[in-house]
Scaffold this active site. Structure first.
Site, short mmCIF file in Angstrom:
data_model
loop_
_atom_site.label_atom_id
_atom_site.label_comp_id
_atom_site.label_asym_id
_atom_site.label_seq_id
_atom_site.Cartn_x
_atom_site.Cartn_y
_atom_site.Cartn_z
N ILE A 162 0.83 -1.22 0.00
CA ILE A 162 0.00 0.00 0.00
C ILE A 162 0.86 1.26 0.00
O ILE A 162 0.38 2.34 -0.29
CB ILE A 162 -0.97 0.05 1.22
CG1 ILE A 162 -0.21 0.08 2.55
CG2 ILE A 162 -1.98 -1.07 1.16
CD1 ILE A 162 -1.06 0.51 3.73
N ASP A 163 2.15 1.11 0.32
CA ASP A 163 3.00 2.29 0.56
C ASP A 163 3.41 3.03 -0.71
O ASP A 163 3.81 4.19 -0.64
CB ASP A 163 4.27 1.88 1.32
CG ASP A 163 3.96 1.23 2.65
OD1 ASP A 163 2.88 1.46 3.19
OD2 ASP A 163 4.81 0.47 3.16
N ARG B 85 -8.78 16.68 17.66
CA ARG B 85 -8.76 15.24 17.92
C ARG B 85 -7.72 14.59 17.00
O ARG B 85 -7.43 15.10 15.92
CB ARG B 85 -10.13 14.60 17.59
CG ARG B 85 -11.28 15.12 18.43
CD ARG B 85 -11.20 14.57 19.85
NE ARG B 85 -12.37 14.96 20.63
CZ ARG B 85 -12.52 16.12 21.27
NH1 ARG B 85 -11.55 17.03 21.23
NH2 ARG B 85 -13.62 16.37 21.96
O1 F6P Z 1 4.16 -1.79 4.37
C1 F6P Z 1 2.80 -1.76 4.64
C2 F6P Z 1 2.52 -1.26 6.04
O2 F6P Z 1 1.12 -1.25 6.21
C3 F6P Z 1 3.13 0.09 6.36
O3 F6P Z 1 2.41 1.16 5.83
C4 F6P Z 1 3.14 0.03 7.87
O4 F6P Z 1 4.19 0.80 8.38
C5 F6P Z 1 3.39 -1.43 8.16
O5 F6P Z 1 3.06 -2.15 6.98
C6 F6P Z 1 2.60 -1.98 9.31
O6 F6P Z 1 3.04 -3.28 9.55
P1 F6P Z 1 2.26 -4.29 10.50
O7 F6P Z 1 1.01 -4.72 9.80
O8 F6P Z 1 3.22 -5.40 10.69
O9 F6P Z 1 1.93 -3.55 11.75
#
Ligand code: F6P
Length: 366
Positions: free
Chosen positions: A151-152, A278
């Site tokens: 997703i990044d 918030r």
């Molecule tokens: O790389 C995808 C991602 O959702 C990042 O945006 C986020 O930092 C990370 O994975 C979160 O990882 P986890 O699901 O292990 O908490």
């Protein structure tokens, strides 16, 4: 008949199941045999039932499913040579010498390493009596093709990774939802979005939702950002805005690489601007759920291209990664793309933010 396996690895993303579907169906349509490796690299190491032959109908309906229906895992065993040796043995047992991997840069780097190590793994299997010389003869070379699922949208060399537009959609919907309550109460909201070290989701959500201020890792705010942000927000309020939206990428930091936390931004908006504020951390709602149309299309077109790349590869062809550049599906050198991605992280680390911005994809750095 050539046997091609598909696997998902690292964090899931919407569209991964569609990519698996496309690889399996294109494999079958090309007259080859399709396999799915369940639970990422762990499945490759464990073998047996985890590497399953797939039929056309096994992936029916997968295009609109979120996450990855063959599972994913962060596998420590694969980091060790012993784990990779087991994986190689399992693949030879099934007769597989081509692997399409859908994952992030870490997973794809692991795959390329597996490929370069493959001849020595095969040699060791023979030397230790696990496989006979004649048995391994057709498996002298491993074919790897990468698909970028994340997703990044953090991989250099492609305009979009599978999943990023679904996540962006989800973020926009969430912000729209928050907007109506913010408007009603004349409140400010600080919204934290995912993206790890990449600010694409935050920046594009800011553009798409008309945010007042956005913090991203590649382009940290000026030294006096607190004054700057407060004066921008005050000005917007003076112009008649009833709500305030500040988006903070989870990897945001200042010029000195000190993290900028949503709670710090909230305190500033409350205390210095006097807004009822918030914080909303969107979390994993950004990652789950059905893929947007764009990701279904990307997953399908790239999955098909991945199988074509497997069938056209020679032992000399460097591992490709399937990308989209200016709306065209193209093959790029996998390790080159990973190198460029790592360079951006290094540029941020060494506070060379201008270079980090340039290193991101064109539409991002303009
Ligand atoms: O790389 C995808 C991602 O959702 C990042 O945006 C986020 O930092 C990370 O994975 C979160 O990882 P986890 O699901 O292990 O908490």
């Amino acid at each position: 008949k050539k046997k091609i396996a598909v696997m998902t690895s690292g964090g899931d993303s919407p569209g991964m199941s569609g990519a698996v579907r496309a690889v399996i169906r294109q494999t079958i349509a090309s007259g080859c045999v399709a396999y799915a490796v369940y639970e990422g690299y762990q499945g490759l190491v464990d073998g047996g039932e985890m590497i399953k032959q797939m039929q056309w109908e096994d992936v029916r309906g997968w295009l609109s499913e979120g996450g990855t229906l063959i599972g994913t895992a962060r596998c420590m065993d694969f980091h060790e040579r012993a784990g990779r040796l087991k994986a190689a043995n399992n693949m030879i047992e099934k007769g597989i010498d081509a692997l399409v991997i859908c994952g992030g840069d870490g997973s794809l780097t692991g795959a390329d390493r597996f490929r370069s190590e493959w001849p020595s793994l095969v040699e060791e299997l023979v030397a230790t009596g696990k496989r006979r010389e004649e048995e391994v003869k057709p498996f002298k070379h491993l074919n790897i093709v990468g698909l970028v699922g994340s997703i990044d949208n953090d991989l250099s060399s492609t305009d979009a990774t599978i999943g990023c537009y679904s996540s962006l959609d989800r973020i926009c919907n969430a912000i729209d939802t928050i907007d109506s309550t913010a408007f009603s109460h004349q409140r400010a909201f600080v919204i934290e979005v995912m993206g790890r070290h990449c600010g694409w989701l935050a920046l594009m959500a800011g553009v798409s939702c008309g945010a007042d201020f956005v913090f991203i890792p590649e382009n940290p705010p000026s030294e006096n950002w607190e004054d700057e942000m407060c004066s921008v927000i005050k000005k917007h309020r003076e112009l008649g805005k009833r709500k305030t939206t500040v988006i903070v990428a989870e990897g945001a930091h200042d010029q000195e690489l000190h993290p900028i936390s949503p709670s710090r931004v909230k305190d500033l908006l409350s205390k210095r601007v006097g807004l009822d504020t918030r914080v909303t951390t969107l979390g994993h709602v950004q990652r789950g759920g059905p893929p947007a149309a764009y990701d279904r299309m990307l997953a399908t077109l790239q999955g098909v291209e991945a199988v074509k790349a497997v069938l056209e590869a020679t032992p000399e062809t460097p591992s490709p990664v399937i990308c989209i550049v200016e709306n065209k599906i193209v093959r790029k050198n996998l390790m080159e793309a990973v190198k460029l991605t790592k360079q951006v992280a290094a540029d941020i680390e060494s506070k060379n933010f201008k270079k980090a911005m340039e290193g991101r994809d064109a539409e991002f750095s303009e």
